[in-house]
Design an enzyme around this catalytic site. Structure first.
Site: not given
Ligand code: AGP
Length: 594
Positions: A2, A27, A75, A99-100, A470, A474, A477, A493, A589
């Site tokens: 947000c 974001r 968001w 926000n929150g 990573e 990527k 996402e 395993h 973001k």
């Protein structure tokens, strides 16, 4: 996540709000809205989806002259991404953005509903506005009504509220979520990060947790901790690249030069830390989320092998509630691109409470994490707009590498020759992150073969394991394909049960670190028919496909060269799938809720 903007002044408030929200767009959000209060008329517009929808919805709206306005990109946390759930939430005379998370919203909502209040949305935020309007009826003034409202809330928040009862003012409160207020001549701006304010204000105040107040055009100077704020609006152009992510991948060569500037000397390294910084430090504990966690895990290998310092790494959301044992001789390092990640920030607060020496590795100066940490080092990567982090990761690994050398140099843990060798390796790593057009073209072609399997394994050993994590992060996402990173030796395993020709395996095979070991692990997958794409300096017979990197003399250069390959591979696959690379679905973001 947000985003919030607010404005007091004479400009066309709708335009100020929309342009502020545009700066926060990267974001991540799923709906947006604005409220404008001018000439005693309170107008609210909200929509789902991208800002263009909001722009269309209010295209005929105008508000000339003095007024106040608030805006929000949401968001979703409580309630789906619908228009009704979008902010601002309004009552009879007032409007709020938040926000929150209000943790006790159900309790408040139940009480208000029992008194006959009608709620329209499923959000936690809507309670704020109804509670405020109820308090307006019983309190002697509007500030008291606002303070009573805020004091009833439990949770994290950055709140802006406007009301016809005080039409020239914005009420604000902050606890746990970032909120800034800035001023220029005859104008006041609020925002949840500095990005929308750059170029518009000359003074700024980063509000602190517990701050509650009311702002009008004359009251900015009453704030404490006002700092000058300068800077031009950062170029938000793609400069000919298809996506910000692509631009940011290409930028890494330049960014890393900034990261090391003044920190790498001929025979030693230097950091902006006090001389006694390493005193009493015998071990390191790193805490972070997502890509920053992967950078932290990479640092563990560097710190232990190259710098000889014991290091542990924990995911911040797991650290917070695990009742962790914190040894006093630990240096507690948090890593964060945004400096606002709620879990990382809370972990840092916990470490501070336990009197650990705390250090933030961060990309955003003055962010909550930088302000909370006792020491901080900036990665200097510049604003990162792609939700999928690229240049933030490389600059974090680079800075952590330098930090490891710095600590071991100060503690005499490694020899001068070893330090020199590492400095040479750092310098040639800058070359390794230059994008080679041949490799990019190869990945563009290769990407069409890697679209329709049942999943991806990225495998690597040692520091190439966090790089594999990573690479997988990527890809998932931005392509929404299922991808996992694994240590190569772990395949047998369990995960190898998934191997068949529809399983894509990207194997990181550095010449200078455990080459034969990872080759064996890759062979085991190949023998079970998995489709193998190797990233290496030389051809070998295990591969179905091979991406050749340039020749380098040490494993860290190979690390950075392979990182570029993984970032471009994810980018090209996502583009082929037609996805919005810079703003992937469901992601934000900066993750400011836990
Ligand atoms: C990276 O591509 C992600 N978008 C995400 O994992 C990110 O790294 C994580 O949310 C942590 O963010 P921070 O670095 O801003 O704290």
């Amino acid at each position: 996540m947000c985003g919030i903007v607010g404005y007091i002044g004479n400009k066309e408030k709708k335009e100020v709000m929309l342009s502020g929200l545009r700066e926060l767009e990267y974001r991540g959000y799923d709906s947006a809205g604005i409220s404008v209060l001018s000439s005693d008329v309170l107008s609210t517009f909200k929509t789902t989806g991208k800002l263009i929808n909001l722009e269309n919805k209010c295209k005929d709206f105008k508000s000339s002259g003095f007024g106040v306005a608030i805006g929000h990109t949401r968001w979703a946390t409580h309630g789906k991404a619908t228009e009704i759930n979008a902010h601002p939430h309004f009552g009879e005379t007032s409007s709020v953005v938040h926000n929150g998370i209000i943790e006790n919203f159900l309790e408040i909502k139940t009480k208000l509903e029992s008194e006959g209040k009608i709620f329209l949305s499923q959000t936690d935020t809507e309670v704020i506005i109804h509670l405020f309007e109820e308090n307006l009826n019983i309190c002697s003034n509007y500030l008291e009504a606002f303070k009573n409202t805020i004091n009833s809330l439990i949770g994290s928040y950055a709140i802006l509220l406007i009301t016809k009862s005080a039409p020239d003012k914005i009420f604000y409160a902050k606890n746990g979520s970032p909120l800034l207020v800035g001023a220029s001549k005859d104008e006041i701006y609020f925002a949840s990060s500095s990005t929308p304010l750059i170029g518009l204000i000359d003074r700024v105040c980063y509000l602190e947790d517990g701050d509650i107040g009311v702002m009008d055009i004359d009251s900015f100077n009453d704030l404490t901790n006002i700092q000058p704020m300068s800077g031009e609006k950062m170029s938000s152009q793609k400069d000919g690249y298809r996506y910000f992510m692509e631009k940011e991948i290409y930028e890494q060569h330049k960014i890393l030069q900034d990261t090391i500037r003044g920190r790498i000397l001929d025979n030693n390294v230097n950091l902006e830390l006090p001389d006694d910084f390493v005193n009493g430090v015998n071990r390191i504990l790193i805490c972070a989320c997502g890509t920053s966690y992967n950078a932290g895990l990479s640092a563990k290998y560097l710190f232990e092998r190259e710098a000889k310092i014991k290091t542990d790494v924990v995911i911040a959301s797991e650290f917070r509630y695990a009742e962790p044992i914190m040894e006093k001789d630990s240096l507690f390092i948090v890593i964060s691109q945004s400096g606002e990640t709620a879990d990382t920030l809370e972990a840092l607060k916990l470490a501070n409470k336990n009197n650990l020496k705390t250090l933030a590795i961060c990309n955003v100066d003055n962010s909550s994490i930088v302000r909370e940490a006792k020491y901080s080092l900036l990665t200097r990567a510049g604003i990162e707009k792609g939700v999928a982090s690229t240049k933030a990761f490389s600059s974090q690994v680079m800075l952590l590498w330098i930090l490891g050398i710095y600590i071991s140099q100060r503690k005499n843990l490694i020899s001068k020759t070893q330090i020199k060798a590492q400095i040479a390796s750092i310098k040639s790593s800058l070359e390794a992150v230059k994008v080679n057009s041949y490799i990019h073209d190869k990945l563009k072609k290769l990407s069409k073969r890697y679209l329709h399997g049942h999943g991806f394994f990225f495998i690597g050993r040692d520091i190439f394991y966090p790089l594999a994590l990573e690479g997988a992060l990527k890809l998932k996402e931005i392509s929404y394909l299922h991808a996992e990173g694994y240590p190569g030796g772990e395949m047998k395993h369990g995960p190898i049960a998934l191997a068949d020709s529809e399983l894509f395996c990207v194997s990181l095979m550095p010449k200078h670190l455990l080459y034969d070991k990872i080759k064996n692990n890759t062979q085991e997958l190949s023998a079970r028919d998995a489709t193998i794409c190797i990233v290496a300096q030389e051809y070998n017979d295990v591969a179905d496909d091979i991406v050749l990197i340039d020749k380098f003399d040490s494993y860290m250069e190979e690390f950075f060269a392979m990182m570029i390959v993984l970032q471009l591979l994810a980018l090209e696959i996502a583009i082929r799938l037609g996805n919005d690379v810079d703003m992937p679905r469901n992601l934000a973001k900066s993750v400011t809720v836990e």
